[in-house]
Design a protein around this motif. Structure first.
Motif, PDB file in Angstrom:
ATOM      1  N   ALA A  26      -8.109  -1.641   9.021  1.00  0.00           N
ATOM      2  CA  ALA A  26      -6.806  -1.514   8.377  1.00  0.00           C
ATOM      3  C   ALA A  26      -5.695  -2.035   9.278  1.00  0.00           C
ATOM      4  CB  ALA A  26      -6.546  -0.053   8.008  1.00  0.00           C
ATOM      5  N   LEU A  27      -5.757  -1.677  10.565  1.00  0.00           N
ATOM      6  CA  LEU A  27      -4.745  -2.134  11.509  1.00  0.00           C
ATOM      7  C   LEU A  27      -4.809  -3.650  11.676  1.00  0.00           C
ATOM      8  CD1 LEU A  27      -2.536  -1.245  13.493  1.00  0.00           C
ATOM      9  CD2 LEU A  27      -4.294  -1.073  15.249  1.00  0.00           C
ATOM     10  N   ALA A  30      -2.934  -5.497   8.813  1.00  0.00           N
ATOM     11  CA  ALA A  30      -1.476  -5.516   8.941  1.00  0.00           C
ATOM     12  C   ALA A  30      -1.027  -6.409  10.086  1.00  0.00           C
ATOM     13  CB  ALA A  30      -0.955  -4.089   9.144  1.00  0.00           C
ATOM     14  N   SER A  65       7.875  -3.592   6.025  1.00  0.00           N
ATOM     15  CA  SER A  65       6.915  -2.919   6.913  1.00  0.00           C
ATOM     16  C   SER A  65       7.621  -2.090   7.968  1.00  0.00           C
ATOM     17  CB  SER A  65       5.990  -3.943   7.567  1.00  0.00           C
ATOM     18  OG  SER A  65       6.711  -4.850   8.368  1.00  0.00           O
ATOM     19  N   PHE A  85      -2.795   7.253   3.357  1.00  0.00           N
ATOM     20  CA  PHE A  85      -3.423   6.077   3.954  1.00  0.00           C
ATOM     21  C   PHE A  85      -4.112   5.234   2.872  1.00  0.00           C
ATOM     22  CE2 PHE A  85      -6.222   4.739   7.838  1.00  0.00           C
ATOM     23  CZ  PHE A  85      -5.586   3.515   7.839  1.00  0.00           C
ATOM     24  N   ILE A  89      -3.269   1.296   1.739  1.00  0.00           N
ATOM     25  CA  ILE A  89      -4.258   0.208   1.672  1.00  0.00           C
ATOM     26  C   ILE A  89      -4.243  -0.438   0.289  1.00  0.00           C
ATOM     27  CG2 ILE A  89      -6.722  -0.364   1.746  1.00  0.00           C
ATOM     28  CD1 ILE A  89      -7.079   1.858   3.806  1.00  0.00           C
ATOM     29  N   ALA A 119       1.711  -2.457   4.518  1.00  0.00           N
ATOM     30  CA  ALA A 119       1.417  -2.710   5.932  1.00  0.00           C
ATOM     31  C   ALA A 119       2.068  -1.684   6.845  1.00  0.00           C
ATOM     32  CB  ALA A 119       1.868  -4.117   6.317  1.00  0.00           C
ATOM     33  N   LEU A 122      -0.273   1.090   7.047  1.00  0.00           N
ATOM     34  CA  LEU A 122      -1.512   0.784   7.767  1.00  0.00           C
ATOM     35  C   LEU A 122      -1.320   0.912   9.269  1.00  0.00           C
ATOM     36  CD1 LEU A 122      -2.914  -2.345   5.853  1.00  0.00           C
ATOM     37  CD2 LEU A 122      -3.276   0.067   5.392  1.00  0.00           C
ATOM     38  N   SER A 126      -2.902   4.338  10.941  1.00  0.00           N
ATOM     39  CA  SER A 126      -4.086   4.080  11.761  1.00  0.00           C
ATOM     40  C   SER A 126      -3.965   4.797  13.096  1.00  0.00           C
ATOM     41  CB  SER A 126      -4.243   2.572  12.005  1.00  0.00           C
ATOM     42  OG  SER A 126      -4.523   1.891  10.814  1.00  0.00           O
ATOM     43  N   GLY A 181     -10.065  -5.268   3.317  1.00  0.00           N
ATOM     44  CA  GLY A 181      -9.364  -4.062   2.894  1.00  0.00           C
ATOM     45  C   GLY A 181     -10.235  -3.143   2.065  1.00  0.00           C
TER      46      GLY A 181
END
Length: 532
Positions: A26-27, A30, A65, A85, A89, A119, A122, A126, A181
């Motif tokens: 996930a990180l 982004a 973001s 979370f 996503i 993002a 994310l 995370s 994703g």
């Protein structure tokens, strides 16, 4: 029993690794989308048109973001991490799919903004979720990899973007997010357990609106200043005033709000305040270096955009080594303060070394400079977030993590603006002295920094003069960064070293600043994720 006092079910090391893989994916999504679009933009503009809106493809993502980061932190503290979370996503994937389907520049900008909304979650969540499942004492061995992800994305983003554009289509710059994703979403859904229960709450909508307007105005100033408009022009002055006023109103609102987005009491925690101040400067220097070194490589050494990105690898290797190695050491010895001290010192040395660049500096010398700077950045990047997470109560974990991420992002944004302003000023100074009078205006009007390839087509005397002017200007840019990093170095000595907790849940009351690191106990074998 309150949410903060609940007993968390311990996770095994294997379960933690599975959760961590989802967080890393996930990180990575982004982080990649901050850089992957850059190499594809010329092709996108050629296909969709809308050259006048070129910069907004990047700016829209940056705005949503960054401004969304604080909101995600607070909302996840109220509703629990997992569902928020997952929502982030899904929003990011929807934005990615729609961006790939865009038929004009307006649609692309709108869908990039939607991507940014996801993002922001994310990035923040995370780093927060790992705080839910691993104690601060054991977190270093995992959290160091997060810093490595950012460094990897810095190089991999432009390379991957260029490969997709050359071999498939610019639309795959966005479609590539979908399979990654979906895997991340599946891992989070299956393995991650909900953190805590919903609490009674009252969301501060007014504070949220004030924050979004104020921060957005300041971000636009940092993007437009010295580019679309002069720094003293009416639009920039007006936007600056709007930003300052609305940020001031936001802080005033937070003082009285029942459920503030950013509780001002956190700033009374010296770990929170000092670590975030250092993080702002680290972000400022990191993004400034990452942006201008590739331009130097393209101008002075004639490297292509892809190769110039690849030649940032020494910086990334240094960042990787310090971030991962530092995390392992922190887990073993339980101390973190020494890393920001060493890291900021190395950053200052690295910036000083980079200030010695000239038109004919060898690649080996440049790589040595970048390794020193990368090690310095890596020693600070995730350690500061770890210190903040350890110093606040569990009920503020998401908010505090979001604030740290937000400060680093803002530092990077303003660092780019500050260094860009210095470079533009010195470039005008040196080009007026090194270029023939009739060529100065033409060179300045040729978008030197945005189109280094144009310089290659100029006659050799003019080309050499422009490269020399740029090298001398860049000398000043990095030199200006040295005293800024020295401020962070001094601040790092005032960062309290609070003993790292061995728990992930329970009454995680922050330890007093006066409790010294001498109170550490030797680490026990294995991971202790059992809550109180």
């Amino acid at each position: 029993m309150s949410a903060s006092e609940e007993t968390a079910t311990p996770l095994t090391h294997r379960q933690i690794l599975v959760v961590f893989s989802g967080l890393m994916l996930a990180l990575l999504l982004a982080a990649l989308d901050q850089t992957i679009v850059g190499t594809a933009l010329p092709t996108i503009v050629g296909d969709l048109g809308g050259l006048s809106h070129y910069s907004w493809v990047v700016t829209a993502y940056l705005l949503t973001s960054t401004t969304g980061a604080l909101l995600y932190g607070k909302i996840s503290d109220l509703y629990g991490r997992k569902r928020i979370f997952q929502a982030a996503i899904v929003i990011f994937l929807i934005g990615s799919a729609l961006a790939g389907l865009s038929q004009n520049m307006t649609q692309l900008i709108a869908f990039r903004a939607l991507q940014g909304v996801g993002a922001g979650g994310l990035i923040v969540l995370s780093m927060t979720v790992i705080g839910d499942v691993v104690s601060p004492r054991d977190r270093g061995r995992y959290q160091g990899y997060f810093g490595a992800v950012f460094g990897f994305a810095t190089v991999a983003g432009p390379l991957l973007g260029g490969f997709l554009v050359d071999n498939l289509s610019w639309r795959w710059v966005f479609y590539i997010n979908l399979p990654i994703g979906i895997v991340a979403l599946f891992v989070i859904a299956v393995v991650l357990k909900e953190s805590g229960t919903r609490r009674q709450h009252r969301i501060d909508y007014l504070g949220s609106a004030l924050m979004v307007v104020g921060v957005s105005a300041l971000l636009v100033v940092s993007v437009w200043g010295g580019q679309q408009y002069a720094w003293v022009s009416k639009p920039i002055v007006l936007l600056s005033a709007v930003g300052v006023v609305f940020v001031g109103l936001f802080l005033l609102r937070e003082h009285y709000a029942a459920e503030p987005i950013l509780p001002l009491r956190l700033f009374r925690n010296s770990v929170f305040s000092i670590a975030n101040a250092i993080g702002f400067i680290v972000g400022l220097v990191m993004f400034g270096a990452i942006i201008f070194i590739p331009v130097y490589l393209q101008l002075a050494r004639g490297a292509s955009p892809t190769i110039s990105g690849l030649q940032l690898l020494p910086l990334v290797v240094g960042l990787f080594a310090a971030s991962i190695g530092g995390g392992q050491i922190i887990t073993r010895v339980g101390r973190y303060k020494i890393f920001p001290i060493i890291g900021t010192a190395l950053m200052a040395v690295g910036m000083l070394m980079l200030s010695g660049l000239h038109a004919h500096t060898s690649l080996w010398a440049l790589w040595a400079d970048m390794i020193v700077l990368g090690v310095g950045i890596g020693a600070c990047l995730q350690v500061l977030i770890l210190a903040v997470q350890n110093a606040v109560g569990y009920e503020d974990l998401g908010t505090a993590t979001a604030a740290s991420t937000f400060m680093r992002s803002m530092g990077g944004t303003f660092g780019t603006a500050i260094f860009g302003a210095v470079l533009t000023s010195r470039l005008a100074f040196w080009m007026a002295r090194l270029l023939p009078g009739h060529a100065t205006g033409a060179a300045a009007g040729g978008s030197l920094l945005s189109s280094p390839a144009v310089v290659k087509t100029l006659p050799p005397p003019i080309r050499d003069a422009i490269v020399e002017a740029f090298a001398r200007s860049l000398h000043t840019v990095f030199l200006v960064g040295v005293p800024i990093v020295v401020v962070a170095f001094v601040l790092s000595f005032f960062l309290p070293e609070v003993p790292l907790r061995r728990t992930v849940r329970g009454e995680s009351v922050p330890l007093a600043d006066t409790e010294l690191a001498s109170e550490f106990e030797p680490p026990e074998a294995g991971l202790d994720v059992t809550a109180i």
